[in-house]
Scaffold this active site. Sequence first.
Site: not given
Ligand code: PEP
Ligand code: MG
Length: 542
Positions: A188, A427, A451, A498
């Site tokens: 993150h 995901e 993910d 996304c």
């Molecule tokens: C992903 O897993 O690609 C996603 C958009 O969610 P996060 O990165 O918040 O797990």
């Molecule tokens: Mg995710």
Amino acid sequence: MTEITGKPVFGGIAIGKVAVYRKTDNVVEKKSIDDADAEWERFENALETAKDELQALYDKAEKEAGEESAQVFEVHQMMLEDDDYLESVEDMIKSEMLNAEYAVSSTADTFAEMFAGMDDEYMQGRAADVKDVSSRVIRILSGISEEGVMSDVPVILLADDLAPSETVQLDKERILSFVTRFGSTNSHTSILARTMNIPALIGTDYPEEAEGKEGIVDGYKGKLILDPDEETLSVYRELLKKDREKQELLEELKGKENKTIDGREIKLFANIGAVSDVPDVLKNDAGGIGLFRSEFLYLESSDFPTEEEQFKAYKTVAEKLEGREVIIRTLDIGADKSCDYFGIEKEENPALGYRAIRICLDRTDIFKTQLKAIYRASHYGKIGIMFPMIISVDEVREIKKITEEVKASLKEEGKEYGDVELGIMVETPAAVLLSEELAEEVDFFSIGTNDLTQYTLAIDRQNARLENYSDPHHPAVLKAIEMTVKNGHKHGAWVGICGELAADTTLTETFLRMGVDELSVSPSRVLAVRDAIRKTDLGAMG
Ligand code: PEP
Ligand code: MG
């Protein structure tokens, strides 16, 4: 001049002072002491310093955000004056002859456990507070000054790694770049760097003495330069200028369509983690919000955010987007995004553990509170809801049943809501393999490539050692995306991406050829992706 290499996770150049972020939750050692009175005095001094810090924080928060926001610091001060708390610390120091750090840490654990076990939501929430305030005392006892970026000038921030709960506390205005020793491309901190449009490196073994030095981050070549000489500085100043000029060229794409040369148009949305990201979405001319990571509302808070608090946040975002779609992802807590007040036990394998929709379907009280807030906000704009970590059709049916219950109770309470599109994050490999069946249940899919890469390749996205194996361009990941798009369309669901891969302009043409309907990227990447779309010609041989 020292040059240290790192792995770039977001390009760009930063020039400025370096600050080293030190964690405050260091492991506390248990030690025997000889002089209990001296140890008690050391504790009392730390206590006074902690109270002074809390008073300063109270005053600042009250001035900037009002009394309600400041109250948490008052609660913390009161905890430090609690007789039972002080007695427990005193007993461990004076009777058991143990060091103050350990006495505080152990007392905090006992009190947190006691609060968490109470049959009262408010008191349960105090578990995180007693731990938080105790870490403050432990930090002071360890001789570390208040962290966060204290400097008034923007800095290059060096850290081992930063958890989401830490990044939410940083003053983003004062950060020029993130450089971490650990972390991964999809951790993150990396995502945050992309959202903030600042260069970031991971896997960078910087020296502790870097604190306060002049530094340069080269987010293209993966370099951290400390104490640069004049010649190097002037080369990088020039590069920074060129970057700004390139950015200005992209600015000309504002207001233009996301259309390929041969006329295919696609939705280009932005990802956000907080209401405060909305100005960036608007500034970069995104067509909507394709992913609102709602868990950050929970991470920023010291207790479960109420329906009213969440409603306000979602409503503000919906209103600011003025009719453009806002897709809110329900709580995706767990794994790296941990939140003390949830009281989730440590797990061997958190990425495969109790997280996201699994928590929501278990704790339907928390889930319903969030859904009510989102539905109420849908009266003020165009809202979509999507659910993370789906692995089965049954889960989706269960979710839909809950959304019906939520709508019914809103009706009963006389609260209005609008039409809401329902979708799921794709995901997990299970969701890809079941995408035909799942498409019949929902309006849309949003592919979470971060993910999906982790679960398809069996590579922990947080594990820095596996960075070289984690390849989001892996043919298995691309096949999974293609299959999801095809199956989604077969049953009338639109399909977006996304995850971070959506912003990878080397794949824009591939995604367009697959028939992807929407790309949702960090606000700072919107114009670069628009540029790539507009340069694509699907009529040409692919
Ligand atoms: C992903 O897993 O690609 C996603 C958009 O969610 P996060 O990165 O918040 O797990
Ligand atoms: Mg995710």
